[in-house]
Design a protein around this motif. Structure first.
Motif, short mmCIF file in Angstrom:
data_model
loop_
_atom_site.label_atom_id
_atom_site.label_comp_id
_atom_site.label_asym_id
_atom_site.label_seq_id
_atom_site.Cartn_x
_atom_site.Cartn_y
_atom_site.Cartn_z
N ILE A 41 7.53 -37.95 2.05
CA ILE A 41 8.89 -37.42 2.05
C ILE A 41 9.82 -38.43 2.71
O ILE A 41 9.59 -38.86 3.84
CB ILE A 41 8.96 -36.08 2.80
CG1 ILE A 41 8.07 -35.04 2.11
CG2 ILE A 41 10.41 -35.58 2.86
CD1 ILE A 41 8.05 -33.70 2.80
N LEU A 42 10.84 -38.83 1.99
CA LEU A 42 11.88 -39.71 2.53
C LEU A 42 13.04 -38.83 2.96
O LEU A 42 13.64 -38.13 2.14
CB LEU A 42 12.34 -40.70 1.46
CG LEU A 42 13.47 -41.65 1.84
CD1 LEU A 42 13.04 -42.60 2.95
CD2 LEU A 42 13.97 -42.42 0.63
N THR A 43 13.37 -38.82 4.24
CA THR A 43 14.46 -37.98 4.71
C THR A 43 15.80 -38.71 4.63
O THR A 43 16.73 -38.25 3.98
CB THR A 43 14.20 -37.48 6.14
OG1 THR A 43 13.76 -38.56 6.96
CG2 THR A 43 13.13 -36.41 6.13
N LYS A 44 15.92 -39.85 5.28
CA LYS A 44 17.14 -40.64 5.13
C LYS A 44 16.87 -42.06 5.59
O LYS A 44 15.91 -42.33 6.29
CB LYS A 44 18.30 -40.05 5.92
CG LYS A 44 18.10 -40.06 7.43
CD LYS A 44 19.38 -39.68 8.17
CE LYS A 44 19.75 -38.23 7.89
NZ LYS A 44 20.94 -37.83 8.69
N LEU A 73 6.47 -39.49 -4.19
CA LEU A 73 7.57 -39.60 -3.24
C LEU A 73 8.58 -38.49 -3.48
O LEU A 73 8.97 -38.22 -4.62
CB LEU A 73 8.25 -40.96 -3.36
CG LEU A 73 9.41 -41.23 -2.40
CD1 LEU A 73 8.94 -41.23 -0.95
CD2 LEU A 73 10.09 -42.56 -2.74
N ILE A 74 9.01 -37.85 -2.39
CA ILE A 74 9.94 -36.73 -2.45
C ILE A 74 11.22 -37.11 -1.70
O ILE A 74 11.16 -37.62 -0.59
CB ILE A 74 9.32 -35.47 -1.81
CG1 ILE A 74 8.10 -35.02 -2.61
CG2 ILE A 74 10.35 -34.35 -1.69
CD1 ILE A 74 7.24 -34.01 -1.88
N ASN A 75 12.36 -36.87 -2.32
CA ASN A 75 13.64 -37.00 -1.62
C ASN A 75 13.82 -35.73 -0.80
O ASN A 75 14.07 -34.66 -1.33
CB ASN A 75 14.77 -37.15 -2.65
CG ASN A 75 16.14 -37.23 -2.00
OD1 ASN A 75 16.30 -36.99 -0.80
ND2 ASN A 75 17.15 -37.54 -2.79
N GLY A 76 13.69 -35.85 0.52
CA GLY A 76 13.67 -34.69 1.38
C GLY A 76 15.01 -34.14 1.78
O GLY A 76 15.11 -33.43 2.77
N GLY A 77 16.08 -34.44 1.04
CA GLY A 77 17.34 -33.79 1.32
C GLY A 77 18.52 -34.73 1.37
O GLY A 77 19.55 -34.48 0.76
#
Length: 268
Positions: A13-16, A49-53
């Protein structure tokens, strides 16, 4: 590998991206992230890979688009599509961004956007893409649901032609959890909640949700019940790599452990 065990069900998860203030910095971060992912996964084709927001779609990076307004295609979206996202989620900061730009970004993205409680105000149908995705990772059928915080509940802007509405997250989760288990027969179900999660928010967790992942300044992992786990992502790290280990039974999978590593991308 033993027949009754399944190793290395992995997703990240990639947060920013921290400290991104110009296009070249953003491009360098993208390259560093791709290099990091190749070290985490044995096979590049297996990266989840997930775009976490927020990922790099945060207020600072959002301003970068104005420097490239003369280009036909937005450079941020081009960079976004270079990453192996399986889906994107969105937090309340992003959902309230300039609506035309947001619509263009979503329409040009290769991966779907999961926003289970953002609906058309009249039809009440999901407004953006599908509310969930199902992935088969190392033999386990896993469903992901993306949700927006109830902070955004109600019309998203005051514009009369904006037909988007954020509905109650508890209702949306219960609706889609039932649907997923009835129609998809998944082994494991994860909710991605890209905002700070408060104790009162836990009431929307319904039977059938195995893991909820949220953002929080106070890092915490704990069991909600015998089968439900809450995992809060620390805000001072950018990338979070999950490894889930299951034991395989004749018709089900039993979760044995969850290991999570956190990284700031350029620090390793």
């Amino acid at each position: 590998m033993a027949k009754d065990a399944l190793q290395a069900l992995q997703f990240s998860i990639l947060t920013k991206f921290h400290d991104v203030d110009q296009y070249n910095t953003l491009a360098r971060k993208i390259n560093c992230l791709n290099d990091k992912l190749r070290t985490l996964y044995d096979h590049v084709d297996n990266i989840n890979l997930i775009n976490g927001g927020q990922a790099f779609i945060n207020p600072t990076c959002f301003d970068l688009k104005f420097d490239f307004s003369q280009l036909e295609r937005d450079p941020q979206i081009e960079l976004l599509n270079q990453l192996p996202f399986i889906f994107h989620t969105m937090d309340t900061t992003v959902i309230r961004m300039q609506r035309d730009y947001l619509a263009r970004m979503i329409s040009m993205s290769k991966a779907p956007w999961l926003l289970a409680n953002i609906v058309h105000c009249r039809t009440k149908e999901a407004y953006y893409h599908s509310p969930y995705v199902v992935q088969e990772i190392d033999g386990v059928k896993i469903a992901f649901i993306g949700i927006v915080s109830d902070i955004a509940k109600g019309p998203l802007t005051e514009s009369e032609d904006d037909v988007r509405e954020a509905i109650d997250s508890k209702y949306a989760i219960q609706k889609w959890v039932r649907f997923i288990h009835e129609s998809e027969q998944v082994d494991y179900l994860v909710v991605i909640y890209p905002n700070q999660l408060f104790e009162s928010d836990l009431t929307y967790l319904s039977e059938g949700v195995d893991l909820i992942i949220a953002h929080d300044e106070y890092f915490e992992e704990r069991s909600i019940s015998s089968s439900q786990i809450l995992y809060k992502l620390p805000q001072d790290q950018e990338l979070h790599h999950f490894k889930l280990k299951f034991k395989k039974h004749p018709t089900t999978y039993e979760l044995l452990s969850i290991d999570v590593d956190h990284f700031n991308i350029e620090e390793g």
